[in-house]
Design a protein around this motif. Structure first.
Motif, PDB file in Angstrom:
ATOM      1  N   LEU A 112     -18.583 -10.500  -8.995  1.00 28.03           N
ATOM      2  CA  LEU A 112     -20.017 -10.308  -9.205  1.00 28.03           C
ATOM      3  C   LEU A 112     -20.532  -9.000  -8.628  1.00 28.03           C
ATOM      4  O   LEU A 112     -21.512  -8.448  -9.111  1.00 28.03           O
ATOM      5  N   ASP A 113     -19.877  -8.520  -7.575  1.00 27.88           N
ATOM      6  CA  ASP A 113     -20.298  -7.292  -6.898  1.00 27.88           C
ATOM      7  C   ASP A 113     -19.092  -6.725  -6.172  1.00 27.88           C
ATOM      8  O   ASP A 113     -18.486  -7.413  -5.354  1.00 27.88           O
ATOM      9  N   ALA A 114     -18.773  -5.483  -6.438  1.00 31.49           N
ATOM     10  CA  ALA A 114     -17.582  -4.858  -5.842  1.00 31.49           C
ATOM     11  C   ALA A 114     -17.653  -4.792  -4.325  1.00 31.49           C
ATOM     12  O   ALA A 114     -16.626  -4.719  -3.648  1.00 31.49           O
ATOM     13  N   ASP A 115     -18.856  -4.846  -3.765  1.00 31.04           N
ATOM     14  CA  ASP A 115     -19.021  -4.716  -2.316  1.00 31.04           C
ATOM     15  C   ASP A 115     -19.129  -6.043  -1.577  1.00 31.04           C
ATOM     16  O   ASP A 115     -19.141  -6.065  -0.345  1.00 31.04           O
ATOM     17  N   SER A 116     -19.254  -7.144  -2.288  1.00 32.19           N
ATOM     18  CA  SER A 116     -19.438  -8.448  -1.639  1.00 32.19           C
ATOM     19  C   SER A 116     -18.632  -9.520  -2.354  1.00 32.19           C
ATOM     20  O   SER A 116     -18.501  -9.491  -3.578  1.00 32.19           O
ATOM     21  N   GLU A 117     -18.169 -10.491  -1.587  1.00 37.35           N
ATOM     22  CA  GLU A 117     -17.491 -11.636  -2.195  1.00 37.35           C
ATOM     23  C   GLU A 117     -18.508 -12.461  -2.979  1.00 37.35           C
ATOM     24  O   GLU A 117     -19.697 -12.494  -2.650  1.00 37.35           O
ATOM     25  N   ASN A 118     -18.026 -13.133  -4.007  1.00 34.00           N
ATOM     26  CA  ASN A 118     -18.901 -13.886  -4.907  1.00 34.00           C
ATOM     27  C   ASN A 118     -19.813 -14.866  -4.171  1.00 34.00           C
ATOM     28  O   ASN A 118     -20.999 -14.956  -4.470  1.00 34.00           O
ATOM     29  N   ASN A 119     -19.271 -15.609  -3.215  1.00 39.31           N
ATOM     30  CA  ASN A 119     -20.102 -16.577  -2.493  1.00 39.31           C
ATOM     31  C   ASN A 119     -21.195 -15.897  -1.679  1.00 39.31           C
ATOM     32  O   ASN A 119     -22.267 -16.469  -1.490  1.00 39.31           O
ATOM     33  N   ARG A 120     -20.953 -14.694  -1.219  1.00 36.74           N
ATOM     34  CA  ARG A 120     -22.013 -13.956  -0.505  1.00 36.74           C
ATOM     35  C   ARG A 120     -23.124 -13.548  -1.463  1.00 36.74           C
ATOM     36  O   ARG A 120     -24.300 -13.589  -1.101  1.00 36.74           O
ATOM     37  N   VAL A 121     -22.744 -13.147  -2.669  1.00 38.75           N
ATOM     38  CA  VAL A 121     -23.746 -12.791  -3.675  1.00 38.75           C
ATOM     39  C   VAL A 121     -24.605 -14.013  -3.989  1.00 38.75           C
ATOM     40  O   VAL A 121     -25.834 -13.919  -4.056  1.00 38.75           O
ATOM     41  N   ILE A 122     -23.973 -15.157  -4.154  1.00 34.63           N
ATOM     42  CA  ILE A 122     -24.695 -16.404  -4.422  1.00 34.63           C
ATOM     43  C   ILE A 122     -25.588 -16.760  -3.236  1.00 34.63           C
ATOM     44  O   ILE A 122     -26.746 -17.142  -3.407  1.00 34.63           O
ATOM     45  N   ALA A 123     -25.068 -16.613  -2.029  1.00 32.64           N
ATOM     46  CA  ALA A 123     -25.843 -16.934  -0.827  1.00 32.64           C
ATOM     47  C   ALA A 123     -27.087 -16.055  -0.719  1.00 32.64           C
ATOM     48  O   ALA A 123     -28.169 -16.544  -0.390  1.00 32.64           O
ATOM     49  N   VAL A 124     -26.944 -14.780  -1.005  1.00 32.41           N
ATOM     50  CA  VAL A 124     -28.100 -13.871  -0.957  1.00 32.41           C
ATOM     51  C   VAL A 124     -29.137 -14.309  -1.984  1.00 32.41           C
ATOM     52  O   VAL A 124     -30.340 -14.348  -1.700  1.00 32.41           O
ATOM     53  N   ARG A 125     -28.683 -14.653  -3.180  1.00 32.00           N
ATOM     54  CA  ARG A 125     -29.611 -15.095  -4.226  1.00 32.00           C
ATOM     55  C   ARG A 125     -30.338 -16.364  -3.793  1.00 32.00           C
ATOM     56  O   ARG A 125     -31.552 -16.477  -3.942  1.00 32.00           O
ATOM     57  N   LEU A 126     -29.612 -17.336  -3.227  1.00 33.66           N
ATOM     58  CA  LEU A 126     -30.246 -18.581  -2.770  1.00 33.66           C
ATOM     59  C   LEU A 126     -31.174 -18.330  -1.589  1.00 33.66           C
ATOM     60  O   LEU A 126     -32.263 -18.917  -1.522  1.00 33.66           O
ATOM     61  N   ARG A 127     -30.751 -17.466  -0.677  1.00 30.93           N
ATOM     62  CA  ARG A 127     -31.621 -17.125   0.455  1.00 30.93           C
ATOM     63  C   ARG A 127     -32.935 -16.544  -0.045  1.00 30.93           C
ATOM     64  O   ARG A 127     -34.018 -16.915   0.409  1.00 30.93           O
ATOM     65  N   ASP A 128     -32.857 -15.627  -1.010  1.00 27.07           N
ATOM     66  CA  ASP A 128     -34.063 -15.014  -1.556  1.00 27.07           C
ATOM     67  C   ASP A 128     -34.967 -16.051  -2.215  1.00 27.07           C
ATOM     68  O   ASP A 128     -36.193 -15.980  -2.107  1.00 27.07           O
ATOM     69  N   LEU A 129     -34.362 -17.031  -2.897  1.00 24.91           N
ATOM     70  CA  LEU A 129     -35.151 -18.101  -3.505  1.00 24.91           C
ATOM     71  C   LEU A 129     -35.836 -18.943  -2.437  1.00 24.91           C
ATOM     72  O   LEU A 129     -37.001 -19.309  -2.578  1.00 24.91           O
ATOM     73  N   LEU A 130     -35.111 -19.255  -1.366  1.00 22.72           N
ATOM     74  CA  LEU A 130     -35.709 -20.043  -0.279  1.00 22.72           C
ATOM     75  C   LEU A 130     -36.889 -19.308   0.355  1.00 22.72           C
ATOM     76  O   LEU A 130     -37.896 -19.920   0.686  1.00 22.72           O
ATOM     77  N   ILE A 131     -36.760 -18.013   0.489  1.00 23.91           N
ATOM     78  CA  ILE A 131     -37.840 -17.215   1.080  1.00 23.91           C
ATOM     79  C   ILE A 131     -39.032 -17.148   0.134  1.00 23.91           C
ATOM     80  O   ILE A 131     -40.177 -17.377   0.539  1.00 23.91           O
TER      81      ILE A 131
END
Length: 192
Positions: A112-131
């Protein structure tokens, strides 16, 4: 745009039929009803197509979670966690290709992103939704907690779907218990 969507749809269908190892740009072109040159116009190889499909799944998952969190009233945050897991499970059961690709780990843990593992990308997206939707305050503690919750849920849900195409209900239940219990340390336990 319509051609690209047809190519992604074809990729999803072919992933369900034969997995990533059987996937090829030629087969995608044939299934999508486009010339192979059209595939290469947008994607250099099958990995790039699966990356685009994985990002489409991430956007769809985010949209579904956003809609669910915005439209439903939850008596407690634990119900929102269950709703997020339920959306993932529904995609796994019903979204063509998702069962084979998930968010891309079968291809590359950084699909999903060359700089981050897939689960981190998902976590960032979920964190942003929670915020943005749930009004949770941004913090390092939240960042870490969401990453741990995503990693833990991913591991247990992989067990749930390992042998049961619909997901073993016991492991699905355990994933919810695990995530709720862990996040309870951050947000407070469920009221009795």
């Amino acid at each position: 745009m319509a051609r690209v969507q047809r190519m992604l749809d074809a990729c999803a269908q072919l992933l369900d039929e034969g997995g990533y190892s059987e996937l090829s740009t030629t087969r995608i072109a044939e299934r999508a009803g486009v010339a192979i040159g059209s595939v290469y116009q947008f994607f250099p190889d099958k990995k790039a197509i699966t990356q685009a499909l994985g990002l489409r799944y991430l956007d769809l998952f985010s949209l579904r979670v956003t809609r669910r969190l915005s439209e439903e009233t939850f008596a407690h945050w634990t119900e929102a966690v269950d709703a997020m897991i339920d959306e993932y499970i529904d995609m796994h059961r019903n979204e063509p290709g998702f069962r084979s690709l998930h968010f891309g780990d079968v291809v590359d843990v950084r699909l999903l992103d060359a700089d981050s593992e897939n689960n981190r990308v998902i976590a960032v997206r979920l964190r942003d939704l929670l915020i943005s939707i749930a009004g949770v305050s941004e913090s390092e503690t939240l960042d870490r907690a969401v990453i741990v919750a995503v990693e833990a849920a991913d591991a247990v849900l992989k067990l749930a779907f390992h042998k049961d195409p619909d997901g073993d209900p016991h492991y699905i239940s355990e994933s919810k218990i695990l995530v709720r219990g862990y996040l309870g340390q951050l947000f407070g336990p469920k009221s009795s």
